[in-house]
Design an enzyme around this catalytic site. Structure first.
Site, mmCIF file in Angstrom:
data_model
loop_
_atom_site.group_PDB
_atom_site.id
_atom_site.type_symbol
_atom_site.label_atom_id
_atom_site.label_comp_id
_atom_site.label_asym_id
_atom_site.label_seq_id
_atom_site.Cartn_x
_atom_site.Cartn_y
_atom_site.Cartn_z
ATOM 1 N N LYS A 1 0.781 -1.078 -0.110
ATOM 2 C CA LYS A 1 -0.071 -0.075 0.070
ATOM 3 C C LYS A 1 0.703 1.318 -0.004
ATOM 4 O O LYS A 1 1.988 1.207 0.167
ATOM 5 C CB LYS A 1 -0.674 -0.184 1.313
ATOM 6 C CG LYS A 1 -1.818 -1.132 1.161
ATOM 7 C CD LYS A 1 -2.717 -1.234 2.536
ATOM 8 C CE LYS A 1 -3.736 -2.398 2.489
ATOM 9 N NZ LYS A 1 -4.475 -2.552 3.795
ATOM 10 N N TYR B 1 -12.377 -2.828 -2.976
ATOM 11 C CA TYR B 1 -13.041 -2.943 -1.989
ATOM 12 C C TYR B 1 -14.518 -3.020 -1.658
ATOM 13 O O TYR B 1 -14.980 -2.490 -0.669
ATOM 14 C CB TYR B 1 -12.287 -1.906 -0.895
ATOM 15 C CG TYR B 1 -10.945 -2.177 -0.479
ATOM 16 C CD1 TYR B 1 -10.703 -3.455 0.144
ATOM 17 C CD2 TYR B 1 -9.890 -1.207 -0.573
ATOM 18 C CE1 TYR B 1 -9.249 -3.442 0.702
ATOM 19 C CE2 TYR B 1 -8.540 -1.254 -0.123
ATOM 20 C CZ TYR B 1 -8.460 -2.381 0.332
ATOM 21 O OH TYR B 1 -6.900 -2.575 0.886
ATOM 22 N N ASN C 1 -1.721 -0.362 7.338
ATOM 23 C CA ASN C 1 -1.251 -1.536 7.863
ATOM 24 C C ASN C 1 -0.329 -2.027 6.582
ATOM 25 O O ASN C 1 0.080 -3.288 6.428
ATOM 26 C CB ASN C 1 -2.091 -2.471 8.279
ATOM 27 C CG ASN C 1 -3.390 -2.663 6.988
ATOM 28 O OD1 ASN C 1 -3.241 -2.046 6.141
ATOM 29 N ND2 ASN C 1 -4.317 -3.418 7.747
ATOM 30 N N HIS D 1 -1.595 -5.658 1.468
ATOM 31 C CA HIS D 1 -2.659 -6.331 1.101
ATOM 32 C C HIS D 1 -2.735 -7.627 0.824
ATOM 33 O O HIS D 1 -1.696 -7.884 -0.198
ATOM 34 C CB HIS D 1 -3.562 -5.565 0.020
ATOM 35 C CG HIS D 1 -4.873 -6.301 -0.544
ATOM 36 N ND1 HIS D 1 -6.203 -6.227 0.225
ATOM 37 C CD2 HIS D 1 -4.858 -7.277 -1.450
ATOM 38 C CE1 HIS D 1 -6.807 -7.260 -0.647
ATOM 39 N NE2 HIS D 1 -6.162 -7.530 -1.389
ATOM 40 N N GLU E 1 -9.596 -10.299 -7.817
ATOM 41 C CA GLU E 1 -8.635 -9.228 -7.660
ATOM 42 C C GLU E 1 -7.423 -9.158 -8.574
ATOM 43 O O GLU E 1 -7.157 -8.238 -9.057
ATOM 44 C CB GLU E 1 -8.009 -9.300 -6.105
ATOM 45 C CG GLU E 1 -9.015 -8.841 -5.282
ATOM 46 C CD GLU E 1 -8.596 -9.072 -3.734
ATOM 47 O OE1 GLU E 1 -7.268 -9.623 -3.501
ATOM 48 O OE2 GLU E 1 -9.488 -9.007 -2.716
HETATM 49 P P1 GDP Z 1 -7.562 -7.127 5.491
HETATM 50 O O1 GDP Z 1 -8.235 -8.158 4.496
HETATM 51 O O2 GDP Z 1 -6.935 -7.841 6.293
HETATM 52 O O3 GDP Z 1 -6.625 -6.101 4.640
HETATM 53 O O4 GDP Z 1 -8.895 -6.623 6.216
HETATM 54 P P2 GDP Z 1 -10.236 -6.118 5.349
HETATM 55 O O5 GDP Z 1 -10.412 -6.482 4.191
HETATM 56 O O6 GDP Z 1 -11.381 -6.227 6.702
HETATM 57 O O7 GDP Z 1 -10.016 -4.617 5.396
HETATM 58 C C1 GDP Z 1 -9.334 -3.780 4.350
HETATM 59 C C2 GDP Z 1 -8.482 -2.875 4.816
HETATM 60 O O8 GDP Z 1 -9.456 -1.726 5.501
HETATM 61 C C3 GDP Z 1 -7.539 -3.202 5.998
HETATM 62 O O9 GDP Z 1 -6.125 -3.568 5.500
HETATM 63 C C4 GDP Z 1 -7.220 -1.828 6.590
HETATM 64 O O10 GDP Z 1 -6.455 -1.005 5.657
HETATM 65 C C5 GDP Z 1 -8.779 -1.155 6.371
HETATM 66 N N1 GDP Z 1 -9.607 -1.325 7.708
HETATM 67 C C6 GDP Z 1 -10.061 -2.320 8.128
HETATM 68 N N2 GDP Z 1 -10.770 -2.105 9.150
HETATM 69 C C7 GDP Z 1 -10.413 -0.938 9.678
HETATM 70 C C8 GDP Z 1 -10.751 -0.008 10.541
HETATM 71 O O11 GDP Z 1 -11.422 -0.445 11.568
HETATM 72 N N3 GDP Z 1 -10.380 1.303 10.546
HETATM 73 C C9 GDP Z 1 -9.663 1.593 9.580
HETATM 74 N N4 GDP Z 1 -8.934 2.963 9.786
HETATM 75 N N5 GDP Z 1 -9.066 0.785 8.568
HETATM 76 C C10 GDP Z 1 -9.755 -0.316 8.557
HETATM 77 MG MG MG Z 2 -9.825 -7.817 3.047
#
Ligand code: GDP
Ligand code: MG
Length: 161
Positions: A20, A60, A123, A126, A137
């Site tokens: 990212k 997303y 973080n 991805h 994707e």
């Molecule tokens: P991943 O698959 O581990 O990347 O997580 P998700 O698919 O649930 O979410 C996608 C991305 O959205 C995450 O990697 C974070 O960058 C962001 N994200 C997810 N949950 C949160 C949250 O509670 N707060 C914020 N600020 N960003 C979030």
């Molecule tokens: Mg995810």
């Protein structure tokens, strides 16, 4: 007859991994690539691009109702991303394990997020969460001719038995 289908694992499984914008700014591209290379996975596509908000909203799409969605799109569109496709046995699940938990504070040391990140909203990487997501994707980020289907005799002989 009631036996479940055996899990079919393929050395040709592919996943979408991206560094990212924060990972690019922080100079962590090489370290993230190195972890997948050192594990024995095969890099079959790589490019740097700055994604449009529209492209990221489709990527997303499952999160569009979440309160953090607008901030997530702004963050992901804020700078260049390094998009990759990695190939190998169980690479989708193993890629997620190597990344760590979504929240870096819950990520074990030794994972990418556990070693290099602190907050969920920064973080740094991805990874696709299932084979179906990976296929969606990869098709969203790469044209078919950007993916390199090449034989690697060294990996075939020395990573796999
Ligand atoms: P991943 O698959 O581990 O990347 O997580 P998700 O698919 O649930 O979410 C996608 C991305 O959205 C995450 O990697 C974070 O960058 C962001 N994200 C997810 N949950 C949160 C949250 O509670 N707060 C914020 N600020 N960003 C979030
Ligand atoms: Mg995810």
């Amino acid at each position: 007859d009631s036996c479940p289908e055996p899990v079919k694992m393929s050395v040709n499984e592919r996943t979408f991994i991206a560094v990212k914008p924060d990972g690019v700014h922080r100079g962590l591209v090489g370290k993230i690539i190195a972890r997948f290379e050192e594990r024995g996975y095969k890099l079959v596509a790589l490019k740097q691009l700055t994604a449009s908000k529209g492209h990221l909203e489709v990527h997303y799409q499952d999160l569009k109702e979440k309160p953090f969605f607008p901030g997530l799109i702004d963050y992901m569109a804020s700078g260049p991303i390094v998009a990759m496709v990695w190939q190998g046995l169980d690479v989708v699940k193993q890629g997620r394990v190597m990344l760590g938990a979504t929240n870096p504070l819950a990520s074990a040391p030794g994972t990418i997020r556990g070693d290099f990140a602190i907050q969920t909203g920064r973080n740094i990487c991805h990874g696709s969460d299932s084979v179906d997501s990976a296929n969606r994707e990869i098709a969203h980020w790469f044209k078919p001719d950007e993916i390199n289907d090449y034989a690697s005799p060294f990996i075939n002989s020395w990573v796999y038995e």
